[in-house]
Design a protein around this motif. Structure first.
Motif, PDB file in Angstrom:
ATOM      1  N   PHE A 147      18.179   2.521 -33.072  1.00  0.00           N
ATOM      2  CA  PHE A 147      18.068   1.387 -32.159  1.00  0.00           C
ATOM      3  C   PHE A 147      19.177   0.351 -32.317  1.00  0.00           C
ATOM      4  CE2 PHE A 147      13.776   3.173 -32.361  1.00  0.00           C
ATOM      5  CZ  PHE A 147      13.618   3.455 -31.009  1.00  0.00           C
ATOM      6  N   VAL A 148      20.134   0.595 -33.183  1.00  0.00           N
ATOM      7  CA  VAL A 148      21.273  -0.317 -33.310  1.00  0.00           C
ATOM      8  C   VAL A 148      21.990  -0.515 -31.972  1.00  0.00           C
ATOM      9  CG1 VAL A 148      23.588  -0.541 -34.332  1.00  0.00           C
ATOM     10  CG2 VAL A 148      21.607  -0.045 -35.796  1.00  0.00           C
ATOM     11  N   PRO A 149      22.105   0.507 -31.109  1.00  0.00           N
ATOM     12  CA  PRO A 149      22.779   0.278 -29.819  1.00  0.00           C
ATOM     13  C   PRO A 149      22.106  -0.768 -28.935  1.00  0.00           C
ATOM     14  CG  PRO A 149      22.734   2.625 -30.305  1.00  0.00           C
ATOM     15  CD  PRO A 149      21.867   1.953 -31.332  1.00  0.00           C
ATOM     16  N   VAL A 168      22.697  -3.589 -44.408  1.00  0.00           N
ATOM     17  CA  VAL A 168      23.759  -4.601 -44.360  1.00  0.00           C
ATOM     18  C   VAL A 168      25.112  -3.908 -44.275  1.00  0.00           C
ATOM     19  CG1 VAL A 168      24.908  -6.427 -45.658  1.00  0.00           C
ATOM     20  CG2 VAL A 168      22.408  -6.343 -45.594  1.00  0.00           C
ATOM     21  N   ARG A 169      25.314  -2.923 -45.133  1.00  0.00           N
ATOM     22  CA  ARG A 169      26.600  -2.216 -45.170  1.00  0.00           C
ATOM     23  C   ARG A 169      26.864  -1.465 -43.869  1.00  0.00           C
ATOM     24  NH1 ARG A 169      28.032  -2.107 -50.679  1.00  0.00           N
ATOM     25  NH2 ARG A 169      26.288  -2.765 -51.991  1.00  0.00           N
ATOM     26  N   ALA A 170      25.843  -0.758 -43.399  1.00  0.00           N
ATOM     27  CA  ALA A 170      26.020   0.061 -42.199  1.00  0.00           C
ATOM     28  C   ALA A 170      26.315  -0.789 -40.970  1.00  0.00           C
ATOM     29  CB  ALA A 170      24.779   0.919 -41.964  1.00  0.00           C
ATOM     30  N   LEU A 171      25.630  -1.922 -40.845  1.00  0.00           N
ATOM     31  CA  LEU A 171      25.819  -2.750 -39.648  1.00  0.00           C
ATOM     32  C   LEU A 171      27.033  -3.653 -39.754  1.00  0.00           C
ATOM     33  CD1 LEU A 171      22.924  -1.605 -39.218  1.00  0.00           C
ATOM     34  CD2 LEU A 171      22.467  -3.697 -37.954  1.00  0.00           C
ATOM     35  N   VAL A 226      13.414 -13.565 -34.050  1.00  0.00           N
ATOM     36  CA  VAL A 226      14.142 -12.756 -33.063  1.00  0.00           C
ATOM     37  C   VAL A 226      14.559 -13.660 -31.899  1.00  0.00           C
ATOM     38  CG1 VAL A 226      14.036 -10.775 -31.513  1.00  0.00           C
ATOM     39  CG2 VAL A 226      12.828 -10.702 -33.715  1.00  0.00           C
ATOM     40  N   ALA A 227      15.859 -13.763 -31.682  1.00  0.00           N
ATOM     41  CA  ALA A 227      16.390 -14.613 -30.615  1.00  0.00           C
ATOM     42  C   ALA A 227      16.149 -13.980 -29.250  1.00  0.00           C
ATOM     43  CB  ALA A 227      17.891 -14.824 -30.821  1.00  0.00           C
ATOM     44  N   GLU A 228      16.290 -14.802 -28.222  1.00  0.00           N
ATOM     45  CA  GLU A 228      16.237 -14.285 -26.849  1.00  0.00           C
ATOM     46  C   GLU A 228      17.285 -13.194 -26.694  1.00  0.00           C
ATOM     47  OE1 GLU A 228      17.529 -16.224 -22.773  1.00  0.00           O
ATOM     48  OE2 GLU A 228      15.759 -17.221 -23.613  1.00  0.00           O
ATOM     49  N   GLY A 229      16.865 -12.063 -26.171  1.00  0.00           N
ATOM     50  CA  GLY A 229      17.767 -10.921 -26.059  1.00  0.00           C
ATOM     51  C   GLY A 229      17.887 -10.116 -27.336  1.00  0.00           C
ATOM     52  N   GLY A 230      17.176 -10.552 -28.390  1.00  0.00           N
ATOM     53  CA  GLY A 230      17.275  -9.909 -29.694  1.00  0.00           C
ATOM     54  C   GLY A 230      16.289  -8.771 -29.881  1.00  0.00           C
ATOM     55  N   VAL A 231      16.444  -8.083 -31.009  1.00  0.00           N
ATOM     56  CA  VAL A 231      15.705  -6.855 -31.298  1.00  0.00           C
ATOM     57  C   VAL A 231      15.042  -6.962 -32.670  1.00  0.00           C
ATOM     58  CG1 VAL A 231      15.895  -4.341 -31.502  1.00  0.00           C
ATOM     59  CG2 VAL A 231      17.487  -5.589 -30.035  1.00  0.00           C
ATOM     60  N   LEU A 232      13.800  -6.544 -32.750  1.00  0.00           N
ATOM     61  CA  LEU A 232      13.102  -6.374 -34.025  1.00  0.00           C
ATOM     62  C   LEU A 232      13.021  -4.890 -34.309  1.00  0.00           C
ATOM     63  CD1 LEU A 232      11.324  -7.274 -36.455  1.00  0.00           C
ATOM     64  CD2 LEU A 232       9.354  -7.107 -34.906  1.00  0.00           C
ATOM     65  N   ILE A 233      13.521  -4.481 -35.478  1.00  0.00           N
ATOM     66  CA  ILE A 233      13.418  -3.085 -35.922  1.00  0.00           C
ATOM     67  C   ILE A 233      12.723  -3.111 -37.281  1.00  0.00           C
ATOM     68  CG2 ILE A 233      14.628  -0.931 -36.361  1.00  0.00           C
ATOM     69  CD1 ILE A 233      17.035  -2.105 -34.807  1.00  0.00           C
ATOM     70  N   TYR A 234      11.517  -2.576 -37.325  1.00  0.00           N
ATOM     71  CA  TYR A 234      10.666  -2.696 -38.519  1.00  0.00           C
ATOM     72  C   TYR A 234      10.099  -1.321 -38.835  1.00  0.00           C
ATOM     73  CZ  TYR A 234       7.578  -5.530 -41.582  1.00  0.00           C
ATOM     74  OH  TYR A 234       6.945  -6.126 -42.656  1.00  0.00           O
ATOM     75  N   GLU A 235      10.139  -0.967 -40.118  1.00  0.00           N
ATOM     76  CA  GLU A 235       9.606   0.320 -40.572  1.00  0.00           C
ATOM     77  C   GLU A 235       9.103   0.161 -41.998  1.00  0.00           C
ATOM     78  OE1 GLU A 235      11.235   4.901 -40.799  1.00  0.00           O
ATOM     79  OE2 GLU A 235      12.636   3.306 -41.340  1.00  0.00           O
ATOM     80  N   THR A 236       7.825   0.461 -42.223  1.00  0.00           N
ATOM     81  CA  THR A 236       7.310   0.407 -43.587  1.00  0.00           C
ATOM     82  C   THR A 236       6.088   1.305 -43.719  1.00  0.00           C
ATOM     83  OG1 THR A 236       6.890  -1.065 -45.455  1.00  0.00           O
ATOM     84  CG2 THR A 236       5.797  -1.624 -43.374  1.00  0.00           C
TER      85      THR A 236
END
Length: 198
Positions: free
Chosen positions: A25-27, A46-49, A113-123
């Protein structure tokens, strides 16, 4: 903080590959956006992004783990389970959380999460105790819990709740959700809905 799935055999801050769920979902993140990696550990995301040009903000309580990240991210040392939310009213183009759950933070995470922003959560989710650690229900999501946390504030783009065999057997719950921009005033019949590529 709950451990990473590979931590039992490799140490808590071994550099692991980024989560396929996160990278999928980074795109959806706007180019150059400020991205928060909460409870980042050794900083695999952090490194990947950062390598993709995002302005990274890394938060964890382990000073030794985050020290190498200072060259590529703004770092905040904070015990997320003690004291106030450390990020104030800051908003981010994306918020990433993996392998971590502290329920009192869920409203803060969604608000970050800002307007237009994305939450990506996995646990990890309930049932994980039958296959390994973590097994304490305090650190395992209940069915639908991420959905309940995200809605009605965010639009859910993708959600899964089930069992995975790799990188090690685990019960997981994961979500990708967006804070949509307010709809533009309709101009004729040609208005187009937002498109979120899956």
């Amino acid at each position: 903080m709950t451990p990473d799935p590979a931590a039992a055999t490799s140490g808590p801050h071994t550099l692991l590959a980024p989560s396929p769920w996160v990278m999928r979902f980074v795109p959806l993140i706007e180019p150059g956006a400020r991205v928060l990696d909460l409870a980042c550990g050794g900083g695999r995301h952090v490194r990947a992004l950062a390598a993709r040009g995002f302005a990274m903000h890394a938060v964890d309580r382990d000073a030794q783990a985050v020290e190498p990240l200072r060259a590529m991210a703004q770092v905040t040392l904070a015990d997320l389970e003690a004291g106030a939310w450390p990020l104030g009213e800051n908003r981010f183009g994306a918020v990433i959380v993996t392998n971590y759950l502290w329920r009192p933070l869920l409203p803060h995470i969604v608000q970050a999460v800002a307007e237009g922003g994305v939450l990506i959560y996995e646990t990890f989710a309930l049932g994980n105790g039958s296959v390994g650690k973590p097994s304490n229900p305090d650190f395992l999501l209940r069915p639908g819990e991420l959905l309940d946390a995200a809605r009605p504030h965010l639009r859910v783009v993708a959600y899964e709740d089930g069992f995975v065999a790799a990188p090690k057997p685990a019960f997981v719950q994961r979500i990708c959700a967006v804070r949509e921009h307010p709809p533009a005033p309709a101009v004729g019949a040609g208005s187009h809905p937002a498109k979120y590529n899956l």
